[in-house]
Write a protein that holds these residues in place. Structure first.
Motif, PDB file in Angstrom:
ATOM      1  N   ALA A  57       0.832  -1.207   0.000  1.00  0.00           N
ATOM      2  CA  ALA A  57       0.000   0.000   0.000  1.00  0.00           C
ATOM      3  C   ALA A  57       0.864   1.254   0.000  1.00  0.00           C
ATOM      4  N   GLY A  58       1.940   1.265   0.745  1.00  0.00           N
ATOM      5  CA  GLY A  58       2.848   2.405   0.758  1.00  0.00           C
ATOM      6  C   GLY A  58       3.523   2.607  -0.588  1.00  0.00           C
ATOM      7  N   ALA A  59       3.903   1.529  -1.246  1.00  0.00           N
ATOM      8  CA  ALA A  59       4.530   1.632  -2.557  1.00  0.00           C
ATOM      9  C   ALA A  59       3.553   2.174  -3.589  1.00  0.00           C
ATOM     10  N   ILE A  60       2.284   1.749  -3.507  1.00  0.00           N
ATOM     11  CA  ILE A  60       1.266   2.250  -4.432  1.00  0.00           C
ATOM     12  C   ILE A  60       1.033   3.737  -4.219  1.00  0.00           C
ATOM     13  N   VAL A  61       0.964   4.157  -2.978  1.00  0.00           N
ATOM     14  CA  VAL A  61       0.753   5.579  -2.679  1.00  0.00           C
ATOM     15  C   VAL A  61       1.928   6.403  -3.186  1.00  0.00           C
ATOM     16  N   LEU A  62       3.133   5.941  -2.993  1.00  0.00           N
ATOM     17  CA  LEU A  62       4.309   6.679  -3.470  1.00  0.00           C
ATOM     18  C   LEU A  62       4.406   6.681  -4.992  1.00  0.00           C
ATOM     19  N   ALA A  63       3.985   5.598  -5.646  1.00  0.00           N
ATOM     20  CA  ALA A  63       4.080   5.510  -7.093  1.00  0.00           C
ATOM     21  C   ALA A  63       3.039   6.388  -7.785  1.00  0.00           C
TER      22      ALA A  63
END
Length: 72
Positions: A57-63
């Motif tokens: 979820a953190g990677a999706i938000v950052l991407a």
């Protein structure tokens, strides 16, 4: 003025007497027997799944983060 000194003296007496009273009380602390162990973290698979979801979820938000300003 005398009432103020009386209140000050009573407050300081209370601050001094509280730890002394706590030390004088003989409190015996005992632990309760454990009937069931906590099985939430005994099997670490649930913790691993939660951590994986949080990282994804953190990677999706950052991407998907736009650097463009919202106002013109």
């Amino acid at each position: 003025m005398d009432f103020r000194k009386l209140v000050l003296a009573a407050g300081s007496l209370a601050l001094v007497a509280t730890p002394i009273a706590a030390q004088a009380a003989q409190i015996e602390r005992t632990s309760e027997p454990v009937e069931k162990s906590n099985s939430l973290f005994k099997d670490r698979s649930l913790l691993l799944i939660i951590a994986t979801i949080a990282i994804v979820a953190g990677a999706i938000v950052l991407a998907t983060n736009d650097d463009e300003p919202a106002s013109p």
